[in-house]
Design an enzyme around this catalytic site. Structure first.
Site, PDB file in Angstrom:
ATOM      1  N   LYS A 158       0.837  -1.206   0.000  1.00 29.06           N
ATOM      2  CA  LYS A 158       0.000   0.000   0.000  1.00 29.06           C
ATOM      3  C   LYS A 158       0.871   1.254   0.000  1.00 29.06           C
ATOM      4  O   LYS A 158       1.918   1.278   0.634  1.00 29.06           O
ATOM      5  CB  LYS A 158      -0.915   0.025   1.226  1.00 29.06           C
ATOM      6  N   LYS A 237     -19.009   3.045  -3.330  1.00 27.26           N
ATOM      7  CA  LYS A 237     -20.097   2.496  -2.529  1.00 27.26           C
ATOM      8  C   LYS A 237     -21.405   2.688  -3.280  1.00 27.26           C
ATOM      9  O   LYS A 237     -21.615   3.720  -3.921  1.00 27.26           O
ATOM     10  CB  LYS A 237     -20.155   3.202  -1.177  1.00 27.26           C
ATOM     11  N   GLU A 275     -12.449   3.952   9.394  1.00 27.05           N
ATOM     12  CA  GLU A 275     -12.787   2.819   8.529  1.00 27.05           C
ATOM     13  C   GLU A 275     -12.109   1.550   9.033  1.00 27.05           C
ATOM     14  O   GLU A 275     -10.906   1.563   9.297  1.00 27.05           O
ATOM     15  CB  GLU A 275     -12.261   3.057   7.109  1.00 27.05           C
ATOM     16  N   ARG A 291     -13.603  14.056   6.967  1.00 28.17           N
ATOM     17  CA  ARG A 291     -14.600  14.893   6.303  1.00 28.17           C
ATOM     18  C   ARG A 291     -16.009  14.378   6.610  1.00 28.17           C
ATOM     19  O   ARG A 291     -16.186  13.293   7.162  1.00 28.17           O
ATOM     20  CB  ARG A 291     -14.399  14.811   4.787  1.00 28.17           C
ATOM     21  N   VAL A 294     -20.416  10.978   2.217  1.00 26.06           N
ATOM     22  CA  VAL A 294     -21.614  10.859   1.378  1.00 26.06           C
ATOM     23  C   VAL A 294     -22.734  10.164   2.159  1.00 26.06           C
ATOM     24  O   VAL A 294     -23.892  10.589   2.124  1.00 26.06           O
ATOM     25  CB  VAL A 294     -21.299  10.068   0.085  1.00 26.06           C
TER      26      VAL A 294
HETATM   27  C1  MV4 Z   1      -7.437  -3.967   2.285  1.00 30.34           C
HETATM   28  C2  MV4 Z   1      -8.192  -5.052   1.805  1.00 30.34           C
HETATM   29  C3  MV4 Z   1      -7.877  -6.306   2.285  1.00 30.34           C
HETATM   30  N1  MV4 Z   1      -6.858  -6.468   3.153  1.00 30.34           N
HETATM   31  N2  MV4 Z   1      -6.448  -4.181   3.170  1.00 30.34           N
HETATM   32  C4  MV4 Z   1      -9.240  -0.670  -0.647  1.00 30.34           C
HETATM   33  C5  MV4 Z   1      -9.497   0.763  -0.411  1.00 30.34           C
HETATM   34  C6  MV4 Z   1      -8.668   1.166   0.741  1.00 30.34           C
HETATM   35  N3  MV4 Z   1      -9.386   2.068   1.567  1.00 30.34           N
HETATM   36  C7  MV4 Z   1      -8.330  -0.088   1.438  1.00 30.34           C
HETATM   37  N4  MV4 Z   1      -8.772  -1.178   0.596  1.00 30.34           N
HETATM   38  C8  MV4 Z   1      -8.625  -2.463   0.958  1.00 30.34           C
HETATM   39  N5  MV4 Z   1      -7.662  -2.721   1.878  1.00 30.34           N
HETATM   40  C9  MV4 Z   1      -6.182  -5.404   3.579  1.00 30.34           C
HETATM   41  N6  MV4 Z   1      -5.161  -5.587   4.428  1.00 30.34           N
HETATM   42  C10 MV4 Z   1      -9.209  -4.809   0.892  1.00 30.34           C
HETATM   43  C11 MV4 Z   1      -9.442  -3.501   0.463  1.00 30.34           C
HETATM   44  C12 MV4 Z   1     -10.527  -3.338  -0.453  1.00 30.34           C
HETATM   45  C13 MV4 Z   1     -11.687  -2.647  -0.063  1.00 30.34           C
HETATM   46  C14 MV4 Z   1     -11.831  -2.090   1.202  1.00 30.34           C
HETATM   47  C15 MV4 Z   1     -12.971  -1.404   1.561  1.00 30.34           C
HETATM   48  C16 MV4 Z   1     -14.017  -1.295   0.649  1.00 30.34           C
HETATM   49  C17 MV4 Z   1     -13.904  -1.840  -0.578  1.00 30.34           C
HETATM   50  C18 MV4 Z   1     -12.749  -2.520  -0.964  1.00 30.34           C
HETATM   51  C19 MV4 Z   1     -12.652  -3.073  -2.242  1.00 30.34           C
HETATM   52  C20 MV4 Z   1     -11.508  -3.719  -2.621  1.00 30.34           C
HETATM   53  C21 MV4 Z   1     -10.441  -3.847  -1.721  1.00 30.34           C
END
Ligand code: MV4
Length: 453
Positions: A158, A237, A275, A291, A294
């Site tokens: 990340k 979303k 989150e 913030r 939505v």
């Molecule tokens: C993750 C994950 C699975 N494992 N981290 C995507 C957006 C960002 N805010 C973080 N995200 C993710 N992080 C770990 N360690 C899966 C996602 C992810 C996701 C998270 C929240 C809502 C939708 C998503 C869609 C794809 C992947």
């Protein structure tokens, strides 16, 4: 209290902020691009200032234009809404440097949470559970490899400067990790000017649960329960609900206490959202949004707290005038995001709205800046309305939602209303049985079934 507020946004959220201001006896100044001269937020505001041409870069993201508009109009404060400049720490400090109040958190807190790695470290140090992963930036391939062996594959690389999913890459073994590390670094440098990356274990089938909090910057913090935002596609979303059908009252209280304690420790000011991913009964902090979101209306519907009003009161220096025990969550709320998009391709569908008839009735709220005869411009995102429904129970809420979806008419442009009608009738959704990948799986299955015919 403020006498006049500039609303540095457009669409339904500009209207949402205007409504809170009106109820508080505060005058409003709309800013708009030339594409939005006839927009509802401009029509309703007490004053309006044109701040530039249609591209957001030159209007809604144009800091000098917005500061100039605020100066000319003589406002006391600026509300950034969501998107655009809402999580821009530089904007928040420029606003304050010009003698206006930024309606949101301090620039320092925005910057802290904007650095995903710093946010993760800060939260972990305050007792918030995070996904197993690196304590800091991954320095080189050897340390990354050793760390991934320890946390277990698959892992995610990340970007520290990322967020909302940008700059995330998955690796299932050592050689993929080496590749993805280099790719993620290059991508992150290009996108955010920051090549810093870190590792986390990949959670396979989590739910996306977020906790709404309010802090007054004077040490008082309350939470207003969680939202389940797992129904998404390409990280957009589509449906959100509160409370989550997956959590017990005990889990809610536990997560709320963790969030409140952390926010008290940093003396957080304004509305904020933590989150989390939720899998196998455990929560993992992902990032914090500094913030208004939505999907804030689902929380407003179950808490009866006007989040925008609270943001404005807090920005004006008022303390929270209630405690956690006074926050009572009642019933269930679901929000459908109605987008102007083609139902099959999801391509944006701007154009003239020939008919607009929003749903109504008990427990139904529609947040939208649409009107019959309005032309949806092609320059901005495709969200045109939010249908939010409240019921005493989740089942009552669902029955009411389906009734309300059937009432909605948006003619002249394509929308995802038909998708919402299908989703809210899907057995898994009705059962609350979904994770962050459910919608994409569901749509793939529906496509396959149509090909069968
Ligand atoms: C993750 C994950 C699975 N494992 N981290 C995507 C957006 C960002 N805010 C973080 N995200 C993710 N992080 C770990 N360690 C899966 C996602 C992810 C996701 C998270 C929240 C809502 C939708 C998503 C869609 C794809 C992947």
């Amino acid at each position: 209290m403020f006498e006049k507020i500039l609303i540095a946004n457009r669409g339904e959220v500009a209207l949402r902020i205007h409504r809170a201001c009106r109820e508080m006896g505060i005058r409003t100044v709309a800013v708009h691009s030339t594409a939005d001269a006839h927009a509802m937020h401009v029509r309703l505001a007490d004053e309006s200032v044109c701040i530039g041409p249609p591209p957001a870069r030159e209007s809604y993201l144009n800091i000098p234009s917005i500061i100039t508009a605020a100066t000319i109009a003589g406002v006391d404060a600026i509300h950034p809404g969501y998107g655009f400049l809402s999580e821009n720490a530089k904007f928040a400090s420029i606003v304050e440097d010009h003698g206006f109040t930024f309606i949101g958190p301090s620039a320092e807190h925005i910057a802290l949470m904007g650095d995903k790695l710093a946010a993760r470290a800060q939260m972990e140090s305050l007792g918030v559970p995070v996904v197993p992963g690196s304590d800091g930036p991954v320095a080189d391939e050897a340390t990354a490899g050793a760390l991934a062996d320890r946390i277990g594959y698959p892992v995610l690389v990340k970007a520290a400067g990322g967020g909302g999913g940008k700059g995330i890459r998955k690796a299932s073994n050592r050689s993929e990790l080496i590749q993805q590390l280099a790719m993620a670094r290059r991508e992150a440098e290009a996108a955010f000017g920051n090549a810093t990356v870190y590792l986390e274990r990949y959670l396979e089938r989590p739910r996306h649960i977020e906790m709404q909090i309010l802090g007054d910057g004077q040490g008082h913090v309350v939470h207003m329960g969680e939202r389940d935002c797992s129904i998404q596609r390409n990280r957009q979303k589509i449906i959100e609900e509160a409370p989550s059908p997956a959590l017990s009252a005990r889990q809610r209280e536990h997560l709320g206490e963790i969030a409140v304690k952390a926010m008290q420790a940093i003396t957080y000011k304004s509305a904020g959202t933590l989150e989390f991913l939720y899998e196998d009964g455990k929560f993992y902090f992902l990032e914090m949004n500094t913030r208004l979101q939505v999907e804030h209306p689902v929380t407003e519907m179950i808490s009866d707290i006007d989040i925008v009003r609270e943001q404005i009161r807090i920005a004006a220096g008022a303390p929270l005038d209630y405690e956690q025990k006074d926050v009572t969550l009642t019933g269930h709320a679901i929000e459908c995001r109605i987008n102007a998009e083609h139902p099959e391709t999801f391509a944006p569908s701007p154009g003239r709205v020939t008919d607009y008839h929003p749903a109504g009735g008990l427990g139904v709220r529609v947040d939208s800046a649409l009107y019959t005869g309005y032309t949806v411009p092609p320059h901005y995102d495709s969200l045109v309305a939010k249908l939010i429904v409240h019921g005493k129970t989740r089942n009552e809420c669902l029955l009411r939602l389906r009734r309300a979806l059937d009432e909605c008419v948006i003619g002249g442009i394509e929308t995802n209303l038909a998708l919402h009608r299908r989703l809210t009738g899907a057995p898994d959704f009705i059962d609350g049985n979904y994770d962050i990948h459910w919608l994409e799986r569901h749509m793939a299955e529906a496509r396959a079934a149509r090909r069968e015919e």
